[in-house]
Scaffold this active site. Structure first.
Site, PDB file in Angstrom:
ATOM      1  N   GLU A 140       0.800  -1.215   0.000  1.00 33.06           N
ATOM      2  CA  GLU A 140       0.000   0.000   0.000  1.00 33.06           C
ATOM      3  C   GLU A 140       0.838   1.273   0.000  1.00 33.06           C
ATOM      4  OE1 GLU A 140      -0.572  -2.612   1.844  1.00 33.06           O
ATOM      5  OE2 GLU A 140      -2.641  -3.258   1.516  1.00 33.06           O
TER       6      GLU A 140
ATOM      7  N   HIS B 189     -10.473  -5.042  10.136  1.00 31.35           N
ATOM      8  CA  HIS B 189     -11.145  -4.843   8.855  1.00 31.35           C
ATOM      9  C   HIS B 189     -12.461  -4.074   9.021  1.00 31.35           C
ATOM     10  CE1 HIS B 189      -8.479  -8.245   8.150  1.00 31.35           C
ATOM     11  NE2 HIS B 189      -8.595  -8.046   6.844  1.00 31.35           N
TER      12      HIS B 189
END
Length: 228
Positions: free
Chosen positions: A35, A104
């Site tokens: 990322e 998450h």
């Protein structure tokens, strides 16, 4: 171009990018699990004049690239006296689901609100999602575009033609004269339910305001409603 982990997958980020890789060959790029590095590539391409759209399946994953967003994307315009722009749009998904767990399911939009140079958008309706996303992509500033996964399944009228909705302009979803309810994203469903209950059970007419964007924040619409 669009890049992200899972953008070219058949499920395509909860269905939002399904079919795009076939429709726009070479412009939908599958991203490795890197990322921070890939965000740096997106920022670099934005500086050279492209308009990248980076998508994270979860806002939690974007924490790996906060350094890039905060120290590079958000500051570049200021560091060069306004001569440089970073037209980058970063889509982040929030909202828990089956088996998501603690890594998450975070909603950290308040973090990004406090970073000078970043714009923060959180749409509610399908119509607003299209118009605000188009405006975010065309904006010369880096935009954090946060979507709630529970809203991906709702339906609404969406014009077929291209259009943009101005960033920083709230929307009155339900007029009222007694009390003001302010929300954004999925929380507006609760606001609308509460307003309906207040009207039917207590005779109280609540005005419901959808902020739509957190940065810039439309304080004027909220203050005027509270004064009324």
């Amino acid at each position: 171009y669009l890049m992200g982990l899972g953008t070219a997958d058949p499920k395509g980020i909860f269905g939002t990018t399904s079919g795009l890789a076939d429709k726009f060959p070479g412009r939908v790029l599958e991203m490795p699990v890197a990322e921070n590095g890939m965000t740096g590539i997106a920022i670099g391409s934005a500086i050279t004049g492209m308009r990248p759209i980076m998508t994270h399946q979860r806002l939690d994953f974007a924490l790996m690239c906060v350094e890039q967003l905060v120290n590079n994307a958000a500051k570049w315009h200021y560091m060069f006296g306004g001569a440089m722009t970073v037209p980058l749009t970063v889509r982040m998904i929030i909202g828990r689901g089956w088996g998501q767990g603690p890594q998450h399911s975070q909603a950290l939009h308040a973090w990004f609100m406090h970073v000078p140079g970043l714009k923060v958008v959180m749409p509610f309706s399908p119509c607003d999602a299209k118009g605000l996303l188009a405006a975010s992509i065309c904006d010369d500033n880096p935009v954090i575009f946060i979507e709630h996964r529970w809203l991906h399944g709702i339906r609404g009228e969406v014009p077929a033609e291209y259009y943009e909705l101005p960033l920083g302009q709230a929307k009155i979803l339900r007029p009222g004269k007694d009390v003001t309810l302010v929300g954004l994203s999925y929380a507006l469903i609760d606001c609308l339910k509460a307003a309906q209950w207040l009207s039917e059970k207590a005779g109280v007419e609540a005005e419901v305001i959808d902020l739509r964007t957190l940065t810039p924040l439309d304080s004027k619409t909220v203050v005027e409603s509270v004064k009324r």
